[in-house]
Design an enzyme around this catalytic site. Sequence first.
Site, PDB file in Angstrom:
ATOM      1  N   ASP A  19       0.776  -1.149   0.408  1.00 13.05           N
ATOM      2  CA  ASP A  19       0.284  -0.064   0.053  1.00 13.05           C
ATOM      3  C   ASP A  19       0.317   1.352  -0.146  1.00 13.05           C
ATOM      4  OD1 ASP A  19      -2.172   1.090   0.412  1.00 13.05           O
ATOM      5  OD2 ASP A  19      -2.157   1.708   2.480  1.00 13.05           O
ATOM      6  N   ASP A  21       0.313   4.748   1.274  1.00 13.71           N
ATOM      7  CA  ASP A  21      -0.328   5.992   2.328  1.00 13.71           C
ATOM      8  C   ASP A  21      -0.020   4.836   3.664  1.00 13.71           C
ATOM      9  OD1 ASP A  21      -1.113   8.714   1.032  1.00 13.71           O
ATOM     10  OD2 ASP A  21      -1.443   7.011  -0.222  1.00 13.71           O
ATOM     11  N   ASP A 178      -1.927  -1.097   5.875  1.00 16.25           N
ATOM     12  CA  ASP A 178      -2.141  -0.157   7.250  1.00 16.25           C
ATOM     13  C   ASP A 178      -3.758  -0.039   7.038  1.00 16.25           C
ATOM     14  OD1 ASP A 178      -2.156   1.864   5.159  1.00 16.25           O
ATOM     15  OD2 ASP A 178      -2.326   3.017   7.301  1.00 16.25           O
TER      16      ASP A 178
END
Length: 226
Positions: A19, A21, A178
Amino acid sequence: MASSHIPLTPFEYDAFLFDLDGTLLDTADDLGAALNAVLISEGMTPVAPEAYRKVASDGAGALLELGFKSHWATQPKTERIKQLIEYYSQNIATHTRCFKGIESLLIALDNQGIKWGIMTNKPGFLTDPLVAALPALKNAQVVVSGDTLSEAKPSPLPLLHCATQMGIDPTRCLYIGDAHRDIQAGKAAGMQTATALWGYIPSIDEAKSWEANFNWASPIDAFNHI
């Protein structure tokens, strides 16, 4: 290389997918600056970093809802989102940096000949200039954004597309993210998954409840799986 029918050990991944960000990049302060610019323009109180960091992976709407609180229900949402994205796009890499340990991890993957790529729900018109602004990301084998295909995470389709683009069996990929949708998408794609506990998670306990294969406190933890 081990044949595909042999059960994977933690050391047999052919590719890492990340991922963006909250996993590769700490983008929260640029997103927070965009949020606060909108809030100030509308006479609202700015949001402190410790508050906006927790929702930095959840998109413009979540940031604005955090900032406007009860007033969000009566706001012209499309207009406010446009304001935030316009400010952010013009200041996309002012404060953004790789998380500590990420650059070393990517160099190690390159040195070991392990492919790596990026799959983010960020739209392409923001993803592409952001990735281009960070030299550490230059060797990404593939970059897939939230609007590259007709579906985004938690759909597995973008991750499967990444694997196809890299010529890799999805079961030999490890996806690191996250957010809950990252882990959901990775599992649905048949990949191994790791939660980036250094990212914009709601809490350690909640992140562990997503039941990823691994929960990593630092990018350095990934070195055990190269």
